[in-house]
Write a protein that holds these residues in place. Structure first.
Motif, PDB file in Angstrom:
ATOM      1  N   LEU A  41      16.918  -5.995 -28.026  1.00 60.32           N
ATOM      2  CA  LEU A  41      17.064  -7.249 -27.295  1.00 60.32           C
ATOM      3  C   LEU A  41      18.540  -7.601 -27.064  1.00 60.32           C
ATOM      4  O   LEU A  41      18.949  -7.813 -25.921  1.00 60.32           O
ATOM      5  CB  LEU A  41      16.325  -8.375 -28.024  1.00 60.32           C
ATOM      6  CG  LEU A  41      14.809  -8.158 -28.168  1.00 60.32           C
ATOM      7  CD1 LEU A  41      14.184  -9.281 -28.983  1.00 60.32           C
ATOM      8  CD2 LEU A  41      14.147  -8.072 -26.802  1.00 60.32           C
ATOM      9  N   ASP A  56       8.181  -7.402 -30.397  1.00 56.93           N
ATOM     10  CA  ASP A  56       8.994  -7.973 -31.465  1.00 56.93           C
ATOM     11  C   ASP A  56       8.155  -8.858 -32.389  1.00 56.93           C
ATOM     12  O   ASP A  56       8.414  -8.929 -33.598  1.00 56.93           O
ATOM     13  CB  ASP A  56      10.136  -8.798 -30.853  1.00 56.93           C
ATOM     14  CG  ASP A  56      11.397  -8.747 -31.696  1.00 56.93           C
ATOM     15  OD1 ASP A  56      11.732  -7.655 -32.196  1.00 56.93           O
ATOM     16  OD2 ASP A  56      12.055  -9.783 -31.858  1.00 56.93           O
ATOM     17  N   TYR A  57       7.162  -9.502 -31.836  1.00 58.17           N
ATOM     18  CA  TYR A  57       6.318 -10.403 -32.622  1.00 58.17           C
ATOM     19  C   TYR A  57       5.471  -9.625 -33.626  1.00 58.17           C
ATOM     20  O   TYR A  57       5.432  -9.962 -34.814  1.00 58.17           O
ATOM     21  CB  TYR A  57       5.430 -11.216 -31.685  1.00 58.17           C
ATOM     22  CG  TYR A  57       4.419 -12.099 -32.371  1.00 58.17           C
ATOM     23  CD1 TYR A  57       4.833 -13.133 -33.211  1.00 58.17           C
ATOM     24  CD2 TYR A  57       3.054 -11.914 -32.180  1.00 58.17           C
ATOM     25  CE1 TYR A  57       3.900 -13.951 -33.846  1.00 58.17           C
ATOM     26  CE2 TYR A  57       2.126 -12.722 -32.803  1.00 58.17           C
ATOM     27  CZ  TYR A  57       2.550 -13.740 -33.633  1.00 58.17           C
ATOM     28  OH  TYR A  57       1.637 -14.540 -34.259  1.00 58.17           O
ATOM     29  N   SER A  89      12.208 -16.185 -35.085  1.00 62.17           N
ATOM     30  CA  SER A  89      12.733 -15.989 -33.735  1.00 62.17           C
ATOM     31  C   SER A  89      11.700 -15.316 -32.832  1.00 62.17           C
ATOM     32  O   SER A  89      11.456 -15.752 -31.702  1.00 62.17           O
ATOM     33  CB  SER A  89      14.011 -15.146 -33.797  1.00 62.17           C
ATOM     34  OG  SER A  89      14.535 -14.929 -32.517  1.00 62.17           O
ATOM     35  N   ALA A  90      11.064 -14.260 -33.342  1.00 61.87           N
ATOM     36  CA  ALA A  90      10.061 -13.543 -32.556  1.00 61.87           C
ATOM     37  C   ALA A  90       8.838 -14.416 -32.283  1.00 61.87           C
ATOM     38  O   ALA A  90       8.274 -14.395 -31.189  1.00 61.87           O
ATOM     39  CB  ALA A  90       9.645 -12.266 -33.284  1.00 61.87           C
ATOM     40  N   ARG A 128       9.581 -16.948 -29.505  1.00 64.88           N
ATOM     41  CA  ARG A 128       9.533 -16.310 -28.175  1.00 64.88           C
ATOM     42  C   ARG A 128       8.095 -16.015 -27.755  1.00 64.88           C
ATOM     43  O   ARG A 128       7.762 -16.059 -26.573  1.00 64.88           O
ATOM     44  CB  ARG A 128      10.350 -15.015 -28.176  1.00 64.88           C
ATOM     45  CG  ARG A 128      11.853 -15.242 -28.196  1.00 64.88           C
ATOM     46  CD  ARG A 128      12.609 -13.969 -27.827  1.00 64.88           C
ATOM     47  NE  ARG A 128      12.305 -12.883 -28.746  1.00 64.88           N
ATOM     48  CZ  ARG A 128      12.936 -12.664 -29.885  1.00 64.88           C
ATOM     49  NH1 ARG A 128      13.915 -13.468 -30.255  1.00 64.88           N
ATOM     50  NH2 ARG A 128      12.608 -11.651 -30.658  1.00 64.88           N
ATOM     51  N   ARG A 150       5.660 -17.869 -28.603  1.00 62.26           N
ATOM     52  CA  ARG A 150       5.035 -19.197 -28.559  1.00 62.26           C
ATOM     53  C   ARG A 150       3.950 -19.367 -29.625  1.00 62.26           C
ATOM     54  O   ARG A 150       2.996 -20.121 -29.438  1.00 62.26           O
ATOM     55  CB  ARG A 150       4.481 -19.512 -27.156  1.00 62.26           C
ATOM     56  CG  ARG A 150       5.541 -19.423 -26.065  1.00 62.26           C
ATOM     57  CD  ARG A 150       5.085 -20.071 -24.773  1.00 62.26           C
ATOM     58  NE  ARG A 150       4.984 -21.525 -24.899  1.00 62.26           N
ATOM     59  CZ  ARG A 150       6.019 -22.364 -24.841  1.00 62.26           C
ATOM     60  NH1 ARG A 150       7.254 -21.905 -24.682  1.00 62.26           N
ATOM     61  NH2 ARG A 150       5.832 -23.668 -24.944  1.00 62.26           N
ATOM     62  N   SER A 194       5.703 -19.945 -36.835  1.00 67.89           N
ATOM     63  CA  SER A 194       7.101 -20.319 -37.069  1.00 67.89           C
ATOM     64  C   SER A 194       7.194 -21.453 -38.084  1.00 67.89           C
ATOM     65  O   SER A 194       8.014 -21.417 -39.010  1.00 67.89           O
ATOM     66  CB  SER A 194       7.762 -20.754 -35.752  1.00 67.89           C
ATOM     67  OG  SER A 194       7.738 -19.722 -34.806  1.00 67.89           O
ATOM     68  N   GLN A 253      15.545 -24.938 -32.523  1.00 66.65           N
ATOM     69  CA  GLN A 253      14.969 -24.346 -31.308  1.00 66.65           C
ATOM     70  C   GLN A 253      13.453 -24.543 -31.263  1.00 66.65           C
ATOM     71  O   GLN A 253      12.880 -24.783 -30.193  1.00 66.65           O
ATOM     72  CB  GLN A 253      15.288 -22.851 -31.234  1.00 66.65           C
ATOM     73  CG  GLN A 253      14.856 -22.232 -29.910  1.00 66.65           C
ATOM     74  CD  GLN A 253      14.886 -20.722 -29.909  1.00 66.65           C
ATOM     75  OE1 GLN A 253      14.558 -20.087 -30.909  1.00 66.65           O
ATOM     76  NE2 GLN A 253      15.280 -20.124 -28.797  1.00 66.65           N
ATOM     77  N   ARG A 261      11.502 -26.142 -28.131  1.00 67.96           N
ATOM     78  CA  ARG A 261      10.431 -25.453 -27.407  1.00 67.96           C
ATOM     79  C   ARG A 261       9.124 -26.240 -27.418  1.00 67.96           C
ATOM     80  O   ARG A 261       8.240 -25.995 -26.613  1.00 67.96           O
ATOM     81  CB  ARG A 261      10.218 -24.062 -28.005  1.00 67.96           C
ATOM     82  CG  ARG A 261      11.347 -23.098 -27.702  1.00 67.96           C
ATOM     83  CD  ARG A 261      11.396 -22.761 -26.219  1.00 67.96           C
ATOM     84  NE  ARG A 261      12.609 -22.055 -25.846  1.00 67.96           N
ATOM     85  CZ  ARG A 261      12.746 -20.727 -25.874  1.00 67.96           C
ATOM     86  NH1 ARG A 261      11.735 -19.968 -26.272  1.00 67.96           N
ATOM     87  NH2 ARG A 261      13.884 -20.186 -25.497  1.00 67.96           N
ATOM     88  N   PRO A 276      20.426 -15.406 -21.168  1.00 69.80           N
ATOM     89  CA  PRO A 276      19.773 -16.726 -21.110  1.00 69.80           C
ATOM     90  C   PRO A 276      20.748 -17.877 -20.847  1.00 69.80           C
ATOM     91  O   PRO A 276      20.413 -18.821 -20.123  1.00 69.80           O
ATOM     92  CB  PRO A 276      19.114 -16.850 -22.495  1.00 69.80           C
ATOM     93  CG  PRO A 276      18.867 -15.444 -22.921  1.00 69.80           C
ATOM     94  CD  PRO A 276      20.047 -14.684 -22.403  1.00 69.80           C
TER      95      PRO A 276
END
Length: 627
Positions: free
Chosen positions: A39, A424-425, A447-448, A451, A453, A458, A483, A487, A564
């Motif tokens: 990434l 990545d998740y 973090s993964a 991203r 969602r 998380s 973050q 989100r 980004p």
């Protein structure tokens, strides 16, 4: 003649079958995404996809604050991206193709090296095929093949194996050129190539003088032309070091100074080296329980027992080396080559690998010698003088059967492990479930999950981390917690959290400045860039567009190539009605983005401007006219 032809045919068919089965086993990587270091290397950074940026990028260390100099592999990405842009499917197929080439080279070299050991010519074809099978289906290679950044290990292995192949070229002029060129390519791919000259000497010893001790071997070898090849390799190595010195402004080698400080003494360092060796040997022989990208090892937790184990491993290796040099045979020399191939990754100079004792991908090259050693031992069992022919067949058949079962079990584990590298998740959820208390794994998993969602996952990690730290979230996780709020459209809370996180980062930076350098670089710069970029996103959500622009520009100070941030900057400008300037920044963002991200950016921009014009409370007439 007919028997020799049939044996050759069986060898070729079986080799093709191993390569075909390997391709089928790994075919799913075509659908995998970029993960982990892919990434920041390829997705969030456009340097390898843009001219003239890539010219300097290929000579830049791949990780911040390191001396990892690998221009040839980075050049392979430049060429790939020039042809197919940054498409994860193509990147994974290239990796798989290199793995198939390496498997073919392992089979070829096993056939060359073990040829003198075959007891019966009709069995000659099976041993190199088994070596290829052990190599191709070893579960520790999943990391190299399924992870695009594993190409560094795949390519250095390919060139080193090609160097061994070149050593069999009959004409000396061609041999010296090809071997030297292969070594140069390997060195420009990864530092793992460092031991090749000594390994080549050991290969000549193995092929021609395996029953002679080191002194007798040296007296015979020094009379041959092969010594000029070693001198050529040494000259090539010096040229490589000079190029690295010039490219990295005098930096040739680095160490993980945080780990070095934790070690505190030579004795603990020696114990770490011993445990690193045991770690890799266990992965080679029985990798199934410990497969995965993270192998955490806390050096401070080493007890006296652990230290004795590490020292004992080093002492045993030292005794083995002395015994091999004085009383060599084929098996001992191959084992010595295996140990030597591991030398660059034994933490003699402590590696910067995120608190891990090692990584599976570091076995991509040493696995060749492991496969060779196992097959050499198993094939030799059939040459032992037994009391009866029946006993000979039983022992030989049993050892061969055990080996084939091991290969099958390893292939099944590859099949099970491979999907966990899909994105990545899935990768970091797997690692978090195995090591839930490791802070760096918590960071990557949060973090993964954000991203992807999966906000609940998380929150679960953040809650657990707070609980384990007396209600305080570790500083490194604060930007991610902020973050997460952003989100979930909790912008006020997210802004407050992120401003606090930035102040905590400044404290960390100040603390580090006493031990490293006074200005933020490397990892700290990336952390600042991420924090300010997320803050930009929050300000945009609050329609505080001037503050968003200011935060985006601050983020670009730390990481100008972070994609980004570039996109968010364009949105901040659109929000202020600065249409012309916004268009310029937006086009830059598209140019910097991979194809998949371009489509997402176009969709997000359209949605943003649509909402901006519907709720027109600011001076954005020019933006809305162009809508």
């Amino acid at each position: 003649m007919m028997q020799e032809h049939n044996t050759r045919l069986l060898y070729l068919i079986s080799s093709g079958l191993v390569i075909l089965l390997t391709a089928v086993l790994y075919a799913r990587v075509y659908a995998f995404e970029y993960v982990w270091d892919d990434l920041p290397l390829f997705v969030f950074n456009h340097s390898l996809r843009s001219y003239p940026e890539w010219v300097s990028a290929i000579f830049t260390p791949i990780l911040p604050d390191t001396t990892y100099f690998r221009p040839l592999v980075l050049l392979s990405f430049v060429l790939e991206f020039a042809v197919a842009d940054a498409d994860s499917s193509i990147s994974h197929l290239v990796n798989l193709a290199i793995h198939l080439v390496n498997t073919a080279l392992v089979i070829f070299l096993a056939q060359k090296i073990l040829k003198s050991q075959y007891s019966e010519s009709r069995q000659a074809w099976i041993w190199p095929i088994l070596a290829g099978g052990i190599y191709a289906f070893h579960v520790s290679l999943v990391e190299s093949v399924a992870w695009v950044s594993g190409r560094f290990d795949l390519m250095v292995t390919m060139f080193l194996l090609l160097g061994f192949c070149a050593s069999y070229v009959s004409k000396f002029e061609y041999r010296i050129l090809l071997v030297t060129f292969a070594f140069l390519c390997a060195a420009l791919s990864k530092e793992m190539a460092a031991t090749f000259p000594v390994l080549l000497v050991l290969l000549w010893w193995l092929n021609n003088y395996s029953q002679k001790n080191i002194l007798d071997f040296y007296r015979d070898w020094v009379q041959t032309k092969e010594k000029w090849i070693i001198l050529s390799l040494m000259g090539c190595g010096l040229a490589y070091l000079l190029a690295k010195y010039l490219a990295l402004d005098g930096a040739l080698i680095h160490s993980d100074y945080a780990t070095v400080a934790k070690l505190g003494s030579v004795g603990r360092h020696l114990a770490l080296i011993g445990h690193t060796l045991l770690f890799y040997l266990s992965l080679l022989v029985w990798p199934f329980p410990n497969s995965g990208p993270m192998q955490p090892f806390e050096v401070q937790s080493m007890t006296q027992i652990h230290m004795l184990q590490g020292w004992g491993a080093l002492l045993a290796v030292l005794m083995f080396i002395v015994n091999t040099l004085l009383k060599p045979n084929q098996h001992k020399l191959i084992a010595l080559m295996l140990l030597l191939s591991l030398l660059p990754v034994l933490n003699i100079k402590v590696l910067t690998i995120g608190g891990n004792i090692g990584h599976e991908r570091f076995l991509t090259f040493p696995l060749f010698f492991f496969a060779l050693l196992v097959v050499s031992i198993v094939s030799a069992i059939g040459n032992i003088n037994y009391s009866s022919l029946l006993a000979k067949k039983v022992y030989a058949g049993l050892s061969l059967g055990v080996l084939m079962v091991w290969v099958l079990v390893s292939a099944l584990n590859v099949n099970i492990t491979l999907p966990l590298w899909r994105n990545d998740y899935t990768l970091w959820k797997w690692m978090y479930l195995r090591y839930p208390d490791e802070l760096k794994i918590q960071y990557s998993a949060i973090s993964a999950a954000i991203r992807a969602r999966d906000f609940n996952f998380s929150k679960e990690i953040i809650t657990r981390s707070k609980k384990d730290n007396d209600g305080e979230l570790p500083s490194i996780l604060l930007p991610l917690s902020a973050q997460l709020s952003i989100r979930q459209y909790q912008f006020d809370e997210g802004i407050s959290e992120m401003l606090f996180a930035i102040e905590e980062l400044k404290k960390i930076e100040k603390k580090l400045s006493h031990t490293t350098r006074p200005t933020p670089s490397g990892t700290m710069a990336n952390m600042y860039s991420f924090a300010y970029s997320a803050l930009t996103e929050a300000y945009i959500g609050k329609r505080m567009f001037s503050q968003a622009e200011e935060a985006a520009l601050r983020a670009k100070e730390f990481a100008p190539s972070y994609v980004p941030t570039q996109f968010l900057l364009s949105l901040a400008l659109y929000g202020q009605g600065k249409s012309e300037q916004a268009d310029i920044e937006y086009e830059k963002a598209l140019k910097m983005s991979i194809p998949l991200a371009k489509k997402e950016s176009q969709l997000l921009k359209a949605q943003f401007i649509n909402q901006l014009c519907i709720n027109q409370k600011m001076n954005v007439d020019e933006v809305c006219k162009e809508k």
